[in-house]
Design a protein around this motif. Structure first.
Motif, PDB file in Angstrom:
ATOM      1  N   LEU A 125      -5.394  -4.573  10.756  1.00  0.00           N
ATOM      2  CA  LEU A 125      -5.843  -3.183  10.793  1.00  0.00           C
ATOM      3  C   LEU A 125      -4.662  -2.229  10.649  1.00  0.00           C
ATOM      4  O   LEU A 125      -4.742  -1.225   9.937  1.00  0.00           O
ATOM      5  N   MET A 126      -3.544  -2.566  11.295  1.00  0.00           N
ATOM      6  CA  MET A 126      -2.367  -1.698  11.217  1.00  0.00           C
ATOM      7  C   MET A 126      -1.782  -1.663   9.810  1.00  0.00           C
ATOM      8  O   MET A 126      -1.350  -0.612   9.335  1.00  0.00           O
ATOM      9  N   TYR A 128      -4.170   0.475   7.788  1.00  0.00           N
ATOM     10  CA  TYR A 128      -3.993   1.875   8.181  1.00  0.00           C
ATOM     11  C   TYR A 128      -2.724   2.443   7.554  1.00  0.00           C
ATOM     12  O   TYR A 128      -2.704   3.584   7.083  1.00  0.00           O
ATOM     13  N   ASP A 129      -1.667   1.645   7.519  1.00  0.00           N
ATOM     14  CA  ASP A 129      -0.417   2.100   6.922  1.00  0.00           C
ATOM     15  C   ASP A 129      -0.572   2.362   5.426  1.00  0.00           C
ATOM     16  O   ASP A 129       0.021   3.300   4.898  1.00  0.00           O
ATOM     17  N   ILE A 182      -2.198   5.783   5.243  1.00  0.00           N
ATOM     18  CA  ILE A 182      -1.305   6.855   5.680  1.00  0.00           C
ATOM     19  C   ILE A 182      -0.160   7.055   4.693  1.00  0.00           C
ATOM     20  O   ILE A 182       0.152   8.181   4.296  1.00  0.00           O
TER      21      ILE A 182
END
Length: 142
Positions: free
Chosen positions: A36-37, A40-41, A44
Protein backbone atom coordinates in the motif's frame (compact mmCIF):
# COMPACT_ATOMS: atom_id res chain seq x y z
CA UNK A 1 0.19 -41.89 17.71
CA UNK A 2 -0.26 -40.19 14.30
CA UNK A 3 1.65 -36.98 13.61
CA UNK A 4 -0.33 -33.74 13.53
CA UNK A 5 -0.25 -31.52 10.47
CA UNK A 6 0.16 -32.26 6.81
CA UNK A 7 1.61 -35.60 5.85
CA UNK A 8 2.20 -37.14 2.48
CA UNK A 9 -0.14 -40.03 3.27
CA UNK A 10 -3.08 -37.78 4.22
CA UNK A 11 -6.06 -38.09 1.88
CA UNK A 12 -6.99 -35.05 -0.19
CA UNK A 13 -10.22 -34.64 1.77
CA UNK A 14 -8.50 -34.52 5.18
CA UNK A 15 -9.54 -31.60 7.34
CA UNK A 16 -7.18 -29.60 9.51
CA UNK A 17 -8.01 -27.32 12.37
CA UNK A 18 -7.19 -23.72 11.47
CA UNK A 19 -7.20 -20.89 13.96
CA UNK A 20 -7.06 -17.28 12.94
CA UNK A 21 -5.37 -15.52 15.80
CA UNK A 22 -4.75 -11.77 16.18
CA UNK A 23 -1.05 -12.19 15.34
CA UNK A 24 -1.93 -13.69 11.96
CA UNK A 25 -4.34 -10.84 11.19
CA UNK A 26 -1.78 -8.23 12.28
CA UNK A 27 0.93 -9.86 10.17
CA UNK A 28 -1.33 -9.82 7.11
CA UNK A 29 -2.18 -6.15 7.67
CA UNK A 30 1.51 -5.26 8.03
CA UNK A 31 2.41 -7.17 4.85
CA UNK A 32 -0.38 -5.44 2.91
CA UNK A 33 0.71 -2.05 4.24
CA UNK A 34 4.10 -2.39 2.54
CA UNK A 35 2.47 -2.72 -0.88
CA UNK A 36 0.00 0.00 0.00
CA UNK A 37 2.84 2.39 0.83
CA UNK A 38 4.55 1.79 -2.51
CA UNK A 39 1.28 2.35 -4.35
CA UNK A 40 0.59 5.48 -2.34
CA UNK A 41 4.06 6.76 -3.18
CA UNK A 42 3.41 6.28 -6.90
CA UNK A 43 0.32 8.48 -6.63
CA UNK A 44 1.98 11.12 -4.47
CA UNK A 45 5.23 11.35 -6.45
CA UNK A 46 3.26 11.59 -9.69
CA UNK A 47 1.27 14.51 -8.32
CA UNK A 48 4.28 16.21 -6.78
CA UNK A 49 6.35 15.99 -9.96
CA UNK A 50 3.65 17.91 -11.83
CA UNK A 51 3.53 20.77 -9.29
CA UNK A 52 5.09 23.97 -10.61
CA UNK A 53 6.70 24.99 -7.30
CA UNK A 54 8.37 21.60 -6.93
CA UNK A 55 9.64 21.66 -10.51
CA UNK A 56 10.98 25.22 -10.14
CA UNK A 57 12.91 24.23 -7.01
CA UNK A 58 14.37 20.86 -8.00
CA UNK A 59 13.90 20.45 -11.79
CA UNK A 60 13.99 23.89 -13.47
CA UNK A 61 14.68 22.46 -16.94
CA UNK A 62 11.56 20.29 -16.69
CA UNK A 63 9.57 23.31 -15.50
CA UNK A 64 10.58 25.34 -18.56
CA UNK A 65 9.92 22.40 -20.90
CA UNK A 66 6.50 21.85 -19.31
CA UNK A 67 5.29 25.32 -20.32
CA UNK A 68 6.13 25.02 -24.01
CA UNK A 69 3.45 24.63 -26.65
CA UNK A 70 4.26 21.00 -27.48
CA UNK A 71 2.93 18.17 -25.30
CA UNK A 72 5.71 15.86 -26.45
CA UNK A 73 8.24 14.68 -23.81
CA UNK A 74 7.56 17.32 -21.17
CA UNK A 75 9.05 15.20 -18.41
CA UNK A 76 12.02 13.79 -20.33
CA UNK A 77 14.76 14.37 -17.76
CA UNK A 78 17.17 11.81 -16.31
CA UNK A 79 17.30 13.51 -12.90
CA UNK A 80 13.51 13.35 -12.64
CA UNK A 81 13.61 9.69 -13.64
CA UNK A 82 16.26 9.03 -11.00
CA UNK A 83 14.09 10.79 -8.41
CA UNK A 84 11.10 8.65 -9.31
CA UNK A 85 12.86 5.29 -9.59
CA UNK A 86 15.36 5.61 -6.71
CA UNK A 87 12.83 4.54 -4.08
CA UNK A 88 11.86 1.39 -5.97
CA UNK A 89 15.41 0.43 -6.87
CA UNK A 90 16.49 0.86 -3.23
CA UNK A 91 13.49 -1.19 -2.09
CA UNK A 92 14.47 -3.96 -4.47
CA UNK A 93 18.05 -4.03 -3.22
CA UNK A 94 16.96 -3.79 0.43
CA UNK A 95 14.95 -7.01 0.13
CA UNK A 96 18.17 -8.99 -0.11
CA UNK A 97 19.51 -7.42 3.10
CA UNK A 98 16.14 -7.80 4.84
CA UNK A 99 16.23 -11.56 4.37
CA UNK A 100 19.71 -11.69 5.89
CA UNK A 101 18.80 -9.54 8.90
CA UNK A 102 15.54 -11.39 9.43
CA UNK A 103 17.36 -14.70 9.45
CA UNK A 104 20.08 -13.51 11.85
CA UNK A 105 18.27 -10.95 14.04
CA UNK A 106 14.63 -11.95 13.80
CA UNK A 107 11.50 -10.23 12.51
CA UNK A 108 11.01 -7.62 15.20
CA UNK A 109 14.52 -6.11 15.06
CA UNK A 110 14.33 -6.11 11.25
CA UNK A 111 11.03 -4.25 11.33
CA UNK A 112 12.46 -1.75 13.83
CA UNK A 113 15.50 -1.17 11.62
CA UNK A 114 13.23 -0.66 8.59
CA UNK A 115 11.08 1.77 10.58
CA UNK A 116 14.17 3.71 11.63
CA UNK A 117 15.31 4.00 7.99
CA UNK A 118 11.83 5.10 6.98
CA UNK A 119 11.78 7.90 9.57
CA UNK A 120 15.27 9.06 8.55
CA UNK A 121 14.20 9.07 4.89
CA UNK A 122 11.10 11.12 5.67
CA UNK A 123 13.23 13.65 7.56
CA UNK A 124 15.67 13.86 4.63
CA UNK A 125 12.88 14.40 2.12
CA UNK A 126 11.09 16.91 4.32
CA UNK A 127 14.26 18.96 4.80
CA UNK A 128 15.59 18.60 1.24
CA UNK A 129 17.28 21.74 -0.06
CA UNK A 130 18.66 20.29 -3.28
CA UNK A 131 18.17 17.39 -5.66
CA UNK A 132 20.93 15.22 -4.15
CA UNK A 133 19.37 15.41 -0.68
CA UNK A 134 15.97 14.57 -2.16
CA UNK A 135 17.29 11.48 -3.96
CA UNK A 136 19.28 10.30 -0.91
CA UNK A 137 16.11 10.61 1.16
CA UNK A 138 14.16 8.49 -1.32
CA UNK A 139 16.92 5.87 -1.37
CA UNK A 140 16.78 5.67 2.43
CA UNK A 141 12.98 5.39 2.22
CA UNK A 142 13.33 2.45 -0.17
Amino acid sequence: MPARGLSLAAPASAEFEVKIIPNVILSCIMAATGGLMFGYDIGISGGVTSMNDFLKEFFPTVYHTKHKESNYCKYDNQSLQLFTSSLYLAGFIATFFASYTTRNLGRKPTMLIAGFFFIVGVIFNGAAKNLAMLIVGRIILG
